[in-house]
Write an enzyme that holds these catalytic residues in place. Structure first.
Site, mmCIF file in Angstrom:
data_model
loop_
_atom_site.group_PDB
_atom_site.id
_atom_site.type_symbol
_atom_site.label_atom_id
_atom_site.label_comp_id
_atom_site.label_asym_id
_atom_site.label_seq_id
_atom_site.Cartn_x
_atom_site.Cartn_y
_atom_site.Cartn_z
ATOM 1 N N GLU A 57 3.079 -3.719 3.933
ATOM 2 C CA GLU A 57 2.600 -3.283 5.260
ATOM 3 C C GLU A 57 3.332 -4.043 6.363
ATOM 4 O OE1 GLU A 57 1.126 -0.615 5.304
ATOM 5 O OE2 GLU A 57 0.465 -0.549 3.227
ATOM 6 N N HIS A 100 6.517 -2.408 7.241
ATOM 7 C CA HIS A 100 6.457 -1.323 8.242
ATOM 8 C C HIS A 100 6.545 -1.899 9.660
ATOM 9 C CE1 HIS A 100 5.908 1.971 5.526
ATOM 10 N NE2 HIS A 100 4.790 1.481 4.995
ATOM 11 N N HIS A 119 9.377 -1.096 12.511
ATOM 12 C CA HIS A 119 9.042 -0.750 13.890
ATOM 13 C C HIS A 119 9.836 -1.638 14.845
ATOM 14 C CE1 HIS A 119 5.575 0.381 16.862
ATOM 15 N NE2 HIS A 119 6.703 0.964 17.156
HETATM 16 ZN ZN LIG Z 1 3.826 2.060 3.306
#
Ligand SMILES: [Zn+2]
Length: 228
Positions: free
Chosen positions: A100, A103, A107
């Site tokens: 996570e 991610h 970004h």
């Molecule tokens: Zn994911």
């Protein structure tokens, strides 16, 4: 709900891959939920460390209910971990938390496909709502020409979304593993466990893509059949 046997036959491979992916994920996650990381870090602490090291000190790591409900929310710029992964210290929790965080790193890096996926989210949400509406209206049973055209548009949107999601997921796992090892959050012998959990999770996205493609194929076939 759906009576067309052709539909069931066509989407069967997608359903089977989906079941296989869920079994693999349950077994990998279950197994590595029992193996504590040597560093003794919780998922939350590992995510915090990865984010801080990347300069993302302003991205909060929060606990949410649910099993495997973990996600990064780009609109809130916040990371949400399920209680098991937030508080837990096993290899599986640290692996998911790092994914996570991956991610959030995408970004931050303005990774192209991540941005494309983010832009597609509202379109996909609208498409799936429209699809639910059509199903509730019983349109599936009538298969009129306009319905088939709408269905093809909806599943084209879904397929493009899944097609973009897949490399984004693999890339997040790649970034996760890189940071876990670089920062020494997991040891050499724990690497295989992290990889197994993340690879199994990625397989569920493969299943979603295959199912989406097959549904699209089905509606294209029906549309061609109705023109004859
Ligand atoms: Zn994911």
């Amino acid at each position: 709900m759906i009576f067309d046997p052709l539909y069931l036959v066509i989407i069967l491979p997608g359903v089977l891959i989906g079941i296989w992916a869920q079994i693999k994920l349950s077994s990998a996650y279950g197994k590595y939920s029992q193996v504590p990381v040597e560093s003794g870090m919780t998922g939350a602490a590992a995510a915090r460390e990865i984010l801080d090291q990347a300069g993302l000190t302003n991205v909060p790591v929060e606990e949410i209910p649910g099993r495997l409900s973990d996600h990064y929310d780009p609109t809130k710029r916040a990371l949400f971990l399920s209680s098991d992964n937030f508080r837990g210290r096993p290899v599986a929790a640290v692996g998911v938390a790092a994914h996570e965080s991956g991610h959030a790193l995408q970004h931050q890096a303005a990774y192209g496909l991540f941005n494309v996926r983010m832009a597609l989210v509202p379109v996909t949400q609208f498409a799936s709502m429209a699809w639910m509406g059509l199903l509730l209206a019983g349109a599936f049973f009538h298969m009129f020409a306009q319905f088939l055209t709408i269905a093809i548009v909806i599943f084209t949107v879904m397929t493009i979304f899944q097609l973009v999601t897949l490399p984004v997921e693999y890339d997040a796992s790649r970034r996760a593993k890189e940071q876990l090892f670089r920062l020494g959050l997991v040891h050499e012998q724990e690497r295989a466990g992290v990889s197994k959990v993340l690879d199994a999770a990625a397989l569920t996205y493969v299943a979603a893509l295959v199912t989406s493609v097959l549904e699209l194929v089905y509606f294209i076939m029906r549309a061609q059949g109705s023109r004859r």
